[in-house]
Each structure stands twice: as C-alpha cells, then as structure tokens.
Design an enzyme around this catalytic site. Sequence first.
Site, PDB file in Angstrom:
ATOM      1  N   LYS A  66      40.703  -0.732  47.602  1.00 24.32           N
ATOM      2  CA  LYS A  66      40.679   0.033  46.350  1.00 24.32           C
ATOM      3  C   LYS A  66      42.012  -0.124  45.617  1.00 24.32           C
ATOM      4  O   LYS A  66      43.060  -0.090  46.258  1.00 24.32           O
ATOM      5  CB  LYS A  66      40.482   1.531  46.653  1.00 24.32           C
ATOM      6  CG  LYS A  66      39.060   1.935  46.973  1.00 24.32           C
ATOM      7  CD  LYS A  66      38.973   3.450  47.208  1.00 24.32           C
ATOM      8  CE  LYS A  66      37.607   3.854  47.714  1.00 24.32           C
ATOM      9  NZ  LYS A  66      36.537   3.704  46.702  1.00 24.32           N
TER      10      LYS A  66
ATOM     11  N   ARG B 229      27.232   4.150  52.955  1.00 26.54           N
ATOM     12  CA  ARG B 229      25.812   3.895  53.235  1.00 26.54           C
ATOM     13  C   ARG B 229      25.633   3.167  54.568  1.00 26.54           C
ATOM     14  O   ARG B 229      24.616   3.332  55.238  1.00 26.54           O
ATOM     15  CB  ARG B 229      25.171   3.145  52.064  1.00 26.54           C
ATOM     16  CG  ARG B 229      25.706   1.769  51.808  1.00 26.54           C
ATOM     17  CD  ARG B 229      25.360   1.236  50.416  1.00 26.54           C
ATOM     18  NE  ARG B 229      26.237   1.777  49.393  1.00 26.54           N
ATOM     19  CZ  ARG B 229      26.143   1.505  48.092  1.00 26.54           C
ATOM     20  NH1 ARG B 229      25.176   0.706  47.645  1.00 26.54           N
ATOM     21  NH2 ARG B 229      26.991   2.015  47.225  1.00 26.54           N
TER      22      ARG B 229
HETATM   23  N1  BES Z   1      33.845   6.998  48.718  1.00 24.79           N
HETATM   24  C1  BES Z   1      33.485   6.125  47.650  1.00 24.79           C
HETATM   25  C2  BES Z   1      32.802   6.863  46.490  1.00 24.79           C
HETATM   26  C3  BES Z   1      33.631   7.840  45.715  1.00 24.79           C
HETATM   27  C4  BES Z   1      34.264   7.440  44.540  1.00 24.79           C
HETATM   28  C5  BES Z   1      33.744   9.157  46.108  1.00 24.79           C
HETATM   29  C6  BES Z   1      35.013   8.351  43.820  1.00 24.79           C
HETATM   30  C7  BES Z   1      34.500  10.074  45.394  1.00 24.79           C
HETATM   31  C8  BES Z   1      35.125   9.666  44.249  1.00 24.79           C
HETATM   32  C9  BES Z   1      32.534   5.062  48.160  1.00 24.79           C
HETATM   33  O1  BES Z   1      32.695   4.668  49.485  1.00 24.79           O
HETATM   34  C10 BES Z   1      32.749   3.850  47.322  1.00 24.79           C
HETATM   35  O2  BES Z   1      33.805   3.302  47.375  1.00 24.79           O
HETATM   36  N2  BES Z   1      31.721   3.450  46.565  1.00 24.79           N
HETATM   37  C11 BES Z   1      31.799   2.307  45.709  1.00 24.79           C
HETATM   38  C12 BES Z   1      30.556   1.496  45.937  1.00 24.79           C
HETATM   39  C13 BES Z   1      30.596   0.130  45.274  1.00 24.79           C
HETATM   40  C14 BES Z   1      31.614  -0.752  45.948  1.00 24.79           C
HETATM   41  C15 BES Z   1      29.212  -0.464  45.367  1.00 24.79           C
HETATM   42  C16 BES Z   1      31.859   2.796  44.274  1.00 24.79           C
HETATM   43  O3  BES Z   1      31.187   3.763  43.924  1.00 24.79           O
HETATM   44  O4  BES Z   1      32.613   2.197  43.498  1.00 24.79           O
HETATM   45 MN    MN Z   2      34.119   3.145  49.686  1.00 28.73          MN
END
Ligand code: BES
Ligand code: MN
Length: 531
Positions: A315, A390
């Site tokens: 990230k 997931r």
């Molecule tokens: N934990 C994150 C989602 C999230 C984002 C929670 C902001 C709280 C605040 C999750 O694991 C994630 O990173 N999701 C990605 C998925 C994508 C790579 C398909 C996302 O939502 O960007």
């Molecule tokens: Mn994630």
Amino acid sequence: MPTLTPFISVSRECPFTSKEATTVISPIWQAEGAKDDDDNKADSKTPRFSQSHALDALGEAIGFSIYDFAQEEGFSGARATQLILRLPESEHYAVKRVILLGLGKPKNADQGALSKAYAFALKSLLGKDESLHTVAVSLVKNYERFGGSLLNDEDNKVNVEADVIAQAVLKALYDATYVSAESLKPVKAFKKVILITEHVEVVEKKLPFLTALNNGRALAKDLVNKPANTKTVQTLVDAATEIAQANPDLFTLTVVDDLATLEKEMPCFYTVARGNVKSDPPRFIHLVYKGKNASRKVALVGKSVIFDTGGYQVKPGNYMVTMKGDMAGGASVLGTAKALAELKPENVEVHMFLAATPNKIDADAMIPDSIVDTTCGKKVEIRHTDAEGRLTLIDAVTKANELDPEAIITIATLTGAAKMAVGNTICMMSNSAKWGSLLEASAKTSGDAVQYVDVTPADFENIKSKLDGADIRNTNRGSERGFQTAGAFVMSGAKEGTPVVHLDIAGADMLEDETSTGTPVATLFTFVTGL
Ligand code: BES
Ligand code: MN
Ligand code: ZN
C-alpha cells in the site's frame, strides 16, 4: 479494559427536585417552524421549541419561563447545541445546573443523531467538579414524533420509542466516557446516571441488554484502537480466551495453532499467513456460545487481519495508515461474544470464527500470479496481495458451513470501494433475501446505519479466472463493483443454498478521528438475541 460504566438507574421522578442529581440534562426539540437544524439564530417570529413537561415544571420551581430565558439567549434547540442554566441554591430544588440540549427537529432525528446530541452534552460535563457527577438525563418526550421509520409497530409504539431513545442515550453515555485501554488520559466518569422517563418499566427491562451491548462494543473499540506495534494474533486469542474462561458453562473455545494443520485445511487463509509465520503466526479461532435452551444456530465470521500492509503489492504510505483496524470484523465478533457472556440469552447457539493473521511480508509471503487451494476446493488465482481479506474469509466461511448453521454472517473491513460508496455506513450484501432483510432490520433497530446492496450473478461471473487450473480470482475485472465482487468471492466459500450475509464495514468502523466506532456489534447482538 477500563470500565467507566457508572451506576445507571431509571426514575419517573421530576429531575429538578431530585436530591441526588446536581446536573440535569433536559432535551429540547427545535420547533418545526425554525429554518433548519443548524440554524441557531433567535427569530422572535417563529415558535422555537416544542413544549416539554420537564421544562414547564422547572419553570414553575424557579419562577420564570425557561423558554423566555432560552429565547433571550438566542438558543433555538438546534442539534447538538446546549444552553447551560446555573441555579442558585434553594430549598425548592436540588439541581445546580440544567443543560438544555438541542436535538434539532423531530422529523430529522434518527437514533444516531439523537445519540450524538446526548453524547455532546455528557462530554461537556466530564472533567468538571466531582460534585457535579451525578447526572439526571431526561429521555426526550414527544415520542410520537420521533424516528418515523422505526415505529411501524403501532401497538407497541410507546415501548419501541422508549426503547429506541434509551438505546441512543446509553450509547451516548458510553461514547462520552469511553477511553481506550492504551489511553494515558485519566477521565473522570459520572458517579451515577439517572435516566428520567415516563416509561420506567420499558427502559428498566431493556437496561441489561443495553449495558451488555455497550460493554461488548467497548471491547471491540479497544481491540481496534490498540496501537499496531502492540497488537498481534495473540491479542485476539487472549480476548477470546478471557471471555471463554470467565464463562466456562456457556462458551467453548478451540484455537487451531498447528501450522501444518492450517496449511492443509485452510490453504487460502494460510497463503496470507505465509509471510508472517516467523513474526506473528496465524491462528484459527472458533468460539462457541451456547444458550441453555439453544434452538437456533448461526455463525459469525470476522475478518481478522492484524495489520494490512498490502503485501508485496504494498500500500502507498497514506493508505497504510489505519490498517491496524483491519481486524475490526473479528473485534466486532468478540465484542458480540462479550455481550452474550453478559446477557446470557437462552435460545441461541452462536459459532464465532476468526482467521487471524497479519498481511505482512518476508521472503515466503504470497506473490501475485500464484494459484492456491481453498478449503471448499476452488482454486484461486492471486492477482493482488492487497485483496487478502477475502482469501482469509473464504476458508473460514467453508469451515463455518461444516457446522450447518442456519446462516453465516461475515463482517469485514474488506474494500475501499465500500467505503467510497456508502461512507460511514454498513455496506450489506446477501445471497438470501430472507436473511438479508433480517440483518437489515437488526441494524436499523440497533441504530447502526446500513445500506443493503445486491450481489448479482454478473458479480460471480466477473471473478471467474481465465487461467487454466484456476476457478476464481481475488480481484474484479475493471474498476466497477469492487465490493459486490468481493462479497461474491466471500460467498463462494459456502455450499449452494447456505444463506450468507456479508457486512463490509471498511467505512463504518472508523470515525474521522481514526478511532473505532465498534460497528456493527449492535447489529450482531440485536440479530443473535432476536432470533
Ligand atoms: N483492508 C483493505 C480495505 C480497506 C480500505 C479497509 C480502506 C478500510 C479502509 C483491503 O484488504 C484492501 O486492501 N482492499 C483492496 C482490494 C483491491 C486490491 C482489490 C481495496 O479495496 O483497494
Ligand atoms: Mn488489503
Ligand atoms: Zn485488508
């Protein structure tokens, strides 16, 4: 966890003559004629307030009209505004200060808004002189004008209304006095809180539920708010252990810690864990609550990613902040367990599952372009190491399914897309209209804001893998429907016909100040106790 719950009692007595209370919070609706909720300017032409018996009584005791006083001070009753009236000592009343609390217009009030207004007034009292800390909180009147959508049940109107308002006020009390376990700030809580209401029986009957709920919610908040450098998989194991050990007749706890077993039985979950085995090894937590006469069985599965760095597809810095809260789903499940331990409802059996691991990296961590196994047998193409939630959930759902619950509820901070779409609201999806509506109703009664969204066959189609040897992929094609396709992925772990309700709480769990809301403990606890 510091428990700041003051002693709460319920009384019909007029707060102004109460010998105990030194402060009275008296709510006041803004008149419908006023311009808008946030308009706090005096306007002599419009009637400013709905009449209140409590304020009439106070006016009589002190010998002047509270309404005139408020009007002169330019107070309109706008939401979350207050006017403090200090009273000289007198033999006619015991109260030293009265807080007139603006609630805005009744037609604009929902449980959340009402709760925020009460919390605002309660917070302003904290840290004041100790002698002020027995507070009488008058529950709002004009019930018949409050919260239209919640009050369809005509026969039961007064009960529902008193109940809803008590719920809002109790939440306010906990919100106002909440401090995290790590907080160094000493907070003076109230010595005693007296809830003033005409419906003493209704509110008294609901109190055990409400205190259990709020204690459970406080645990969820504590776990989420814990700093990242002090939080591990073991933190969740410890919390589950504490609940189970304190109530051995009601709970059984199994923690799978054998890595070979986890790798073999939950290979997709283990894929996320791979990069953390040495630093913070994974655990699969199964906590069971069994009421004395349990006839219903449901499963709660909470995303428990201890910290989400994104993995090798790391990230960007700004996006990594707040990812200590990526175990909020699991925390809300443990919060519900704590509430169950306190209330001990008899007719339900709740199976709670947390597949706990960080999403961090070492040389063994998962990499994209991999194909991995799942408990349900489907092969998963890893396209993004940041879509890890997931991957942990799909196996946990299959494990939950093996116990044949009537329904499986998944709770997860799963997608940024859900946060963008519904903000600070639970983003709810289901493969079952019946169970979806049940959860939606539970959320609404509990005061948790919720939005119910459809997952369609096209969403399942979207996540099919084109690779030889893979069935589904862990990201969606294109940039649309990010949370529905994530929901579809999670539901893919269940057998055909098993109802799954999925709550994406990516936006609902944290407030703007980056502290936890404890959402959706209220929804879950209302749901499991209402079955
Ligand atoms: N934990 C994150 C989602 C999230 C984002 C929670 C902001 C709280 C605040 C999750 O694991 C994630 O990173 N999701 C990605 C998925 C994508 C790579 C398909 C996302 O939502 O960007
Ligand atoms: Mn994630
Ligand atoms: Zn995540």
